[in-house]
Design a protein around this motif. Structure first.
Motif, PDB file in Angstrom:
ATOM      1  N   ALA A  93       0.650  -1.229   0.188  1.00  0.00           N
ATOM      2  CA  ALA A  93       0.340   0.265   0.051  1.00  0.00           C
ATOM      3  C   ALA A  93       1.297   1.358  -0.004  1.00  0.00           C
ATOM      4  O   ALA A  93       0.914   2.259  -0.328  1.00  0.00           O
ATOM      5  N   SER A  94       1.609   1.488   0.894  1.00  0.00           N
ATOM      6  CA  SER A  94       2.849   2.548   1.004  1.00  0.00           C
ATOM      7  C   SER A  94       3.092   2.920  -0.539  1.00  0.00           C
ATOM      8  O   SER A  94       3.594   3.452  -0.571  1.00  0.00           O
ATOM      9  N   LEU A  95       3.416   2.208  -1.647  1.00  0.00           N
ATOM     10  CA  LEU A  95       2.971   2.047  -3.047  1.00  0.00           C
ATOM     11  C   LEU A  95       2.501   3.098  -3.494  1.00  0.00           C
ATOM     12  O   LEU A  95       2.350   3.734  -5.100  1.00  0.00           O
ATOM     13  N   GLY A  96       1.362   3.150  -3.067  1.00  0.00           N
ATOM     14  CA  GLY A  96       0.375   3.749  -3.856  1.00  0.00           C
ATOM     15  C   GLY A  96      -0.720   3.608  -4.714  1.00  0.00           C
ATOM     16  O   GLY A  96      -0.443   2.628  -5.573  1.00  0.00           O
ATOM     17  N   PRO A  97      -1.389   4.695  -5.507  1.00  0.00           N
ATOM     18  CA  PRO A  97      -2.293   4.120  -6.035  1.00  0.00           C
ATOM     19  C   PRO A  97      -1.397   3.286  -7.724  1.00  0.00           C
ATOM     20  O   PRO A  97      -1.982   2.994  -8.896  1.00  0.00           O
ATOM     21  N   ALA A  98      -0.246   3.919  -8.758  1.00  0.00           N
ATOM     22  CA  ALA A  98       0.399   3.809  -9.606  1.00  0.00           C
ATOM     23  C   ALA A  98       0.555   2.492  -9.833  1.00  0.00           C
ATOM     24  O   ALA A  98       1.143   1.746 -10.818  1.00  0.00           O
ATOM     25  N   VAL A 149       9.411  -7.857 -15.451  1.00  0.00           N
ATOM     26  CA  VAL A 149       8.534  -8.017 -13.592  1.00  0.00           C
ATOM     27  C   VAL A 149       9.192  -7.298 -13.013  1.00  0.00           C
ATOM     28  O   VAL A 149       9.235  -6.661 -12.363  1.00  0.00           O
ATOM     29  N   PHE A 150      10.150  -8.012 -13.044  1.00  0.00           N
ATOM     30  CA  PHE A 150      11.822  -7.582 -11.917  1.00  0.00           C
ATOM     31  C   PHE A 150      12.061  -5.704 -12.030  1.00  0.00           C
ATOM     32  O   PHE A 150      12.141  -5.097 -11.528  1.00  0.00           O
ATOM     33  N   ILE A 151      12.261  -5.704 -12.850  1.00  0.00           N
ATOM     34  CA  ILE A 151      13.575  -4.509 -13.763  1.00  0.00           C
ATOM     35  C   ILE A 151      12.311  -3.066 -13.820  1.00  0.00           C
ATOM     36  O   ILE A 151      12.410  -2.675 -12.906  1.00  0.00           O
ATOM     37  N   THR A 152      11.386  -3.707 -14.284  1.00  0.00           N
ATOM     38  CA  THR A 152      10.468  -2.534 -13.669  1.00  0.00           C
ATOM     39  C   THR A 152       9.960  -1.969 -12.048  1.00  0.00           C
ATOM     40  O   THR A 152       9.931  -1.467 -12.501  1.00  0.00           O
ATOM     41  N   TRP A 153       9.353  -3.199 -11.700  1.00  0.00           N
ATOM     42  CA  TRP A 153       9.252  -2.789 -10.302  1.00  0.00           C
ATOM     43  C   TRP A 153      10.722  -2.394  -9.473  1.00  0.00           C
ATOM     44  O   TRP A 153      10.151  -1.536  -8.684  1.00  0.00           O
ATOM     45  N   VAL A 154      11.571  -3.136  -9.267  1.00  0.00           N
ATOM     46  CA  VAL A 154      12.508  -2.214  -9.245  1.00  0.00           C
ATOM     47  C   VAL A 154      12.740  -1.163  -9.442  1.00  0.00           C
ATOM     48  O   VAL A 154      13.063   0.063  -8.693  1.00  0.00           O
ATOM     49  N   ASN A 155      12.863  -0.422 -10.358  1.00  0.00           N
ATOM     50  CA  ASN A 155      12.627   0.714 -10.890  1.00  0.00           C
ATOM     51  C   ASN A 155      11.516   2.092 -10.245  1.00  0.00           C
ATOM     52  O   ASN A 155      11.654   2.947  -9.537  1.00  0.00           O
ATOM     53  N   PHE A 156      10.493   0.890 -10.188  1.00  0.00           N
ATOM     54  CA  PHE A 156       9.163   1.611  -9.889  1.00  0.00           C
ATOM     55  C   PHE A 156       9.442   1.802  -8.224  1.00  0.00           C
ATOM     56  O   PHE A 156       9.575   2.963  -7.727  1.00  0.00           O
ATOM     57  N   CYS A 157       9.727   0.350  -7.733  1.00  0.00           N
ATOM     58  CA  CYS A 157       9.486   0.831  -6.272  1.00  0.00           C
ATOM     59  C   CYS A 157      10.599   1.727  -5.473  1.00  0.00           C
ATOM     60  O   CYS A 157      10.759   2.220  -5.035  1.00  0.00           O
ATOM     61  N   SER A 158      11.817   2.024  -6.217  1.00  0.00           N
ATOM     62  CA  SER A 158      13.115   2.780  -5.990  1.00  0.00           C
ATOM     63  C   SER A 158      12.438   4.335  -6.412  1.00  0.00           C
ATOM     64  O   SER A 158      13.142   5.566  -4.978  1.00  0.00           O
ATOM     65  N   ARG A 159      11.818   4.339  -7.223  1.00  0.00           N
ATOM     66  CA  ARG A 159      11.539   5.499  -7.421  1.00  0.00           C
ATOM     67  C   ARG A 159      10.137   6.426  -6.435  1.00  0.00           C
ATOM     68  O   ARG A 159      10.055   7.612  -5.855  1.00  0.00           O
ATOM     69  N   GLN A 160       9.511   5.376  -6.096  1.00  0.00           N
ATOM     70  CA  GLN A 160       8.238   5.603  -5.349  1.00  0.00           C
ATOM     71  C   GLN A 160       9.058   6.077  -3.328  1.00  0.00           C
ATOM     72  O   GLN A 160       8.244   6.897  -3.514  1.00  0.00           O
ATOM     73  N   TRP A 161       9.918   4.911  -3.098  1.00  0.00           N
ATOM     74  CA  TRP A 161      10.866   5.341  -2.143  1.00  0.00           C
ATOM     75  C   TRP A 161      11.587   6.023  -2.059  1.00  0.00           C
ATOM     76  O   TRP A 161      11.551   6.842  -0.509  1.00  0.00           O
TER      77      TRP A 161
END
Length: 361
Positions: A93-98, A149-161
């Motif tokens: 949930a901390s990653l938000g609706p994105a 999926v892994f590469i995309t989520w690593v980039n996404f999570c690092s941006r969000q957090w």
């Protein structure tokens, strides 16, 4: 590894730059009632019915999914490092609706896996460092999709957090500071240490030189980790080649300017950077250098022991990060480019855990 060959100032200290990510707005066998021995005290027909209800929504095409781990805390902790399903939901949930509007770097969209299970796939990769072939079998998809999926989520999570401010103010640190820490070293703002993660030997000679660590005697990436006295990773530098020294990393960081006047930093003996922090009126607490003396006074020895006992907290923090095996096993060429973001995500996942340092520490 072309990124490693580029250097603007010093070839021994090059942060790894991650590729960018674009963001846009089972069949369950029914229990036969006749097989249940009502006289047996070990079997309750109501327990069987409850178990049946819990597994009704488990996809039958995959070996692993969040639906199957929802009631298995041990399994969830093994695969993700998170204690239970509620903690998993909190982190997600901390990653938000994105999370529902990701544009994947290679295919644009991925519909075969739900966002929660994509997040789970990333955590499993970080925690157990499975190959993409293993992940494809575990999640019922292709190797290409698993890697995407892994590469995309690593980039996404690092941006969000990365938008979070992990550096607590002095008042907050003082309020949560452990009692023994407050009594002995009340001005401590952060405890720092460097750690290295192994990588596969690059084919480029320049990259080999930049990443070779004399301390580890192999090719590594190196990050500087800072932890607050109450048990939070509050600072993490970008990933540099293993040949970079602690001093070089500090020179390229904003750590001295982040501290307030009269603050102090606790570090190991090799962290000899007092001159970098002196202009900001920040003191460095490190053990005493021996300097070819035959003996040390009892007072000096006791002082060094007190510092070492408190500095050990940062070793616990780094050890907590490295429960994610991706930081202890050799990173491949793709993972090296993501090294800064991978280490940051592992640090954030550590921060989501239950308190590691006790009040009496």
């Amino acid at each position: 590894m072309a990124d490693l060959a580029k250097c603007e100032s010093d070839a021994t200290c090059i942060p790894y730059v991650c590729s960018e990510v674009t963001l846009t707005s089972s069949d369950v066998t029914e229990e036969n009632d006749e097989m249940v021995d009502e006289k047996c005290p070990c079997i309750d027909i109501h327990d069987v019915d409850n178990a049946q209800t819990q597994t009704d929504h488990m996809p039958d095409s995959v070996y692993l999914c969040i639906e199957k781990l929802q009631y298995d805390n041990e399994g969830l902790h093994f695969y993700t490092g998170l204690e239970n399903y509620d903690k998993f939901q909190c982190v997600f949930a901390s990653l938000g609706p994105a999370v529902d509007h990701l544009c994947y770097s290679r295919t644009g969209t991925v519909d075969v896996i739900s966002p929660q299970n994509q997040f789970l796939l990333m955590l499993v990769k970080l925690r157990q460092h499975h190959t993409y072939f293993e992940l494809s079998r575990m999640f019922g998809t292709s190797q290409f999709t698993a890697e995407n999926v892994f590469i995309t989520w690593v980039n996404f999570c690092s941006r969000q957090w990365g938008e979070l401010n992990l550096w607590p103010c002095r008042a907050l640190i003082k309020y949560h500071m452990l009692s023994d820490f407050r009594r002995k070293y009340p001005s401590t703002r952060v405890v720092v240490d460097a750690t290295e993660c192994p990588i596969k030997r690059p084919s480029n000679p320049t990259s080999q030189r930049v990443t070779y660590s004399r301390y580890k005697n192999k090719n590594t990436v190196k990050v500087l980790v800072g932890g607050s006295p109450h048990g939070l990773i509050s600072y993490l530098s970008p990933a540099y080649g293993g040949s970079a020294s602690d001093r070089q990393i500090v020179e390229r960081s904003a750590l001295p300017s982040m501290c307030d006047p009269k603050d102090s930093i606790m570090a190991d003996k090799g962290f000899n950077v007092q001159d970098l922090f002196a202009p900001y009126d920040v003191h460095i607490n490190i053990p005493t250098f021996f300097r070819k003396k035959n003996r040390m006074s009892g007072r000096t020895v006791m002082k060094d022991r007190r510092i070492s006992s408190k500095r050990a907290h940062i070793e616990r923090f780094i050890g907590g990060m490295k429960t994610y095996k991706i930081l202890t096993e050799k990173l491949n060429a793709t993972e090296i480019k993501l090294a800064s973001r991978i280490t940051f995500i592992c640090a954030m996942l550590f921060n989501f855990r239950n308190k590691l340092v006790t009040d009496k520490a």
